[in-house]
Enzyme design. Structure first.
Site, PDB file in Angstrom:
ATOM      1  N   ASP A  26       0.832  -1.300   0.141  1.00  0.00           N
ATOM      2  CA  ASP A  26      -0.168   0.049  -0.041  1.00  0.00           C
ATOM      3  C   ASP A  26       1.048   1.291  -0.072  1.00  0.00           C
ATOM      4  O   ASP A  26       2.080   1.302   0.344  1.00  0.00           O
ATOM      5  CB  ASP A  26      -0.790   0.004   1.207  1.00  0.00           C
TER       6      ASP A  26
ATOM      7  N   ASP B 161      -6.630  -1.772   5.194  1.00  0.00           N
ATOM      8  CA  ASP B 161      -5.927  -2.695   4.000  1.00  0.00           C
ATOM      9  C   ASP B 161      -6.206  -3.953   4.318  1.00  0.00           C
ATOM     10  O   ASP B 161      -5.516  -4.816   3.313  1.00  0.00           O
ATOM     11  CB  ASP B 161      -4.515  -2.422   4.208  1.00  0.00           C
TER      12      ASP B 161
ATOM     13  N   ASP C 159      -1.073  -0.438   6.225  1.00  0.00           N
ATOM     14  CA  ASP C 159      -0.681   0.284   7.533  1.00  0.00           C
ATOM     15  C   ASP C 159      -1.710   0.004   8.575  1.00  0.00           C
ATOM     16  O   ASP C 159      -1.549   0.857   9.562  1.00  0.00           O
ATOM     17  CB  ASP C 159      -0.180   1.639   7.338  1.00  0.00           C
TER      18      ASP C 159
END
Length: 585
Positions: A335, A530, A526
């Site tokens: 990400d 996600d 994080d």
């Protein structure tokens, strides 16, 4: 604890939306560990008590320690479950029968510690998921017919008209029917810059409404909205065991009754041909020593240790299967926001027009942004001296474009290129946008003052980490919801050559599944937002059957509503026809 690994599986129930989420107790507040500590103190004290006092201390230590696992063992036995807890209970009872009170107390003390540590780990996991559901408000304002009323979120029905005031969280998924506002969608997308939402746009549970009032048609109930499905996905993955753990449990489970039979045979045959006292004691030793607890828990303990170490470094690992798969990873999907970058937009450049001053450009922009809670406003305000800041007057937000107001007696505007013509700064605007920055233009008294570039800067250690992965022969792919221009700039700085931009969580899930055809994949993010992109590692085929086995529907893909992070207000782009390319600024 032992019953969970050696008896019939009893999966931990997924958190529900009912009731408040109590934080997990501190480790010293866990009841089982408190009992273990008390048992240990009593056991230690018994060593120094004279006469019959040592026996009293040992029995007291036994009772306190055994209280943590004997009741659960008896309940499991009534349900036909045989676990290591039963072996420990029988061993403790046998030790007492033989007069070995100290040994029985020691066994209860050690086993109660194991029970407490497992209970604490489970509580933390459940709280982490349950806290996500608390992002939804307990009540919502709806209009049914001509009546406006406040109802519990659980009572929302598909088709209700949800009324969301500025600053409120959206109670469930829906489609905007009227109103326009900027939404903080970080719960769903992880992106730090708010998204503009207007009629026809899909919005999701937990997002925070900005300055505008919205009317939203409900499309999902509280039990089936995006947050509830996200929690279900993560919980299901955490319950999924790795191959080594399943193998250990497969062999450990039948060993429990096997050890019971073996101990009984040793006691019976030994008593028949020798001293019953000696052989009964030996059978109890076998009962404890041959218990498959260590075998069954060896892999889970290693997995828990690995997950714990990763979590301290800020990495969320979803269960034992993922931990085992990490050793085989050939592709890492990263990400962007908050993982490769700091998730803190900052001013990286100010380009004044000829004759204008850099400080004056920032001063006018900060005056307009003084009362704004927009992340770009925070970046601009951080770049000026707070003591010299004078807020502008009559400041008004122009949704999807920028701000207008009065600064130092003159009309001022701040906004995206197009809302304000870049004029002589057109080339600079393109240069800054190509560098991955969001550019806003500043105007005062109808004269262009300059351009301000804001960017979420890459973490200083990111390039080193990517280089280390490349050194191990691992391919790195960036997956982000940001636009292609910003993604490409961040990827170039980090040393990533494969970039997938303008993605929703569902798009990320699809891409990760596609990448798995080329080898085992690890997805790094994080935070909890996600989690949905992570299908089961190394087996892409497991993602599709989830829809058939889950009590909830899998995440549904919203209509193609993209936002452009190169615009200050991230205004939505039009719906994209199937097969066409997404629009960029």
């Amino acid at each position: 604890m032992a019953d969970a690994c050696c008896a019939t599986d009893t999966p931990t129930p997924a958190p529900s939306a009912a009731g408040p989420a109590a934080p997990p107790a501190a480790i010293w507040q866990v009841r089982e560990l408190q009992a273990a500590a008390a048992s240990g103190v009593l056991l230690l004290a018994s060593l120094f008590l004279p006469g019959p006092g040592d026996t009293v201390g040992e029995l007291a230590a036994l009772l306190v320690g055994a209280a943590t696992f004997v009741p659960g063992t008896l309940r499991g036995l009534l349900k036909g479950r045989l676990g290591v807890g039963l072996l420990m209970t029988i061993a403790a009872v046998g030790a007492v029968a033989l007069g070995e009170y100290g040994e029985a107390a020691t066994l209860a003390f050690l086993f109660s510690i194991a029970e407490g540590l497992e209970g604490y780990a489970v509580a933390r996991t459940q709280h982490g998921l349950r806290a996500l559901l608390d992002l939804v408000p307990p009540t919502a304002t709806v209009r049914r017919g001509n009546t406006q009323t406040e109802v519990a979120v659980a009572d929302l029905r598909v088709g209700d008209i949800l009324l969301v005031k500025p600053g409120e969280r959206i109670a469930t998924d829906g489609v905007v029917t009227s109103g326009r506002s900027a939404l903080d969608t970080s719960v769903v997308t992880g992106e730090s810059v708010p998204t503009e939402a207007g009629p026809g746009d899909e919005v999701f549970a937990g997002c925070v409404n900005g300055a505008g009032a919205l009317q939203i048609t409900v499309t999902a109930t509280a039990r089936d909205n995006s947050l509830a499905r996200l929690v279900h996905i993560v919980h299901e993955a955490q319950e999924r065991k790795g191959a080594s753990q399943r193998l250990a449990q497969k062999f450990a489970r039948p060993l429990v009754p096997g050890v019971l039979v073996l101990a009984a045979l040793i006691a019976a045959l030994g008593s028949l041909f020798g001293d019953p006292g000696v052989w009964i004691e030996r059978s109890l030793v076998v009962l404890v020593a041959a218990a498959p607890c260590a075998f069954a828990l060896s892999v889970p303990v290693a997995v828990v240790a690995a997950i714990g170490a990763a979590s301290k470094a800020g990495v969320l690992v979803k269960g034992g299967a993922a931990v085992e798969a990490l050793g085989k990873v050939k592709i890492v999907a990263l990400d962007k926001t908050g993982t490769l970058t700091r998730n803190e937009p900052t001013v990286i450049d100010v380009v004044p027009v000829a004759g204008a001053d850099r400080a004056w450009v920032l001063s006018v922009a900060a005056a307009l942004e003084a009362r704004s809670e927009h992340p770009l406003a925070a970046a601009i305000l951080a770049a000026v001296d707070p003591g010299a800041l004078t807020p502008g007057d009559d400041v008004e937000a122009i949704p999807g474009n920028g701000l207008t107001g009065t600064v130092d007696g003159g009309k001022a505007r701040l906004g995206k290129p197009g809302f304000i013509a870049p004029g002589p700064l057109a080339d600079d605007v393109l240069r800054l946008q190509d560098a991955g920055a969001t550019v806003v233009l500043v105007e005062h008294d109808r004269a262009l003052l300059g351009a301000i570039a804001v960017r979420d800067e890459i973490r200083p250690e990111a390039a080193e980490a990517i280089n280390a992965l490349h050194g191990q022969g691992i391919k790195v792919v960036m997956l982000t919801g940001d636009n292609a221009r910003i993604a490409a700039a961040i990827a170039a700085a980090a040393g990533i050559d494969d970039v997938r931009a303008e993605l929703l969580p569902q798009d990320k899930a699809r891409i990760v599944t596609e990448l798995q055809t080329r080898g085992p994949v690890a997805m790094v993010g994080d935070g909890i937002n996600d989690a949905p992109p992570w299908p089961p590692p190394t087996r892409a085929s497991q993602w599709a059957p989830w829809a058939a086995t889950s009590p909830s529907k899998p995440p549904t893909s919203p209509s193609w509503a993209r936002t452009c992070a190169a615009c200050p207000m991230r205004s939505p782009t039009p719906a994209r026809p199937a097969g066409s390319s997404p629009r960029t600024c």
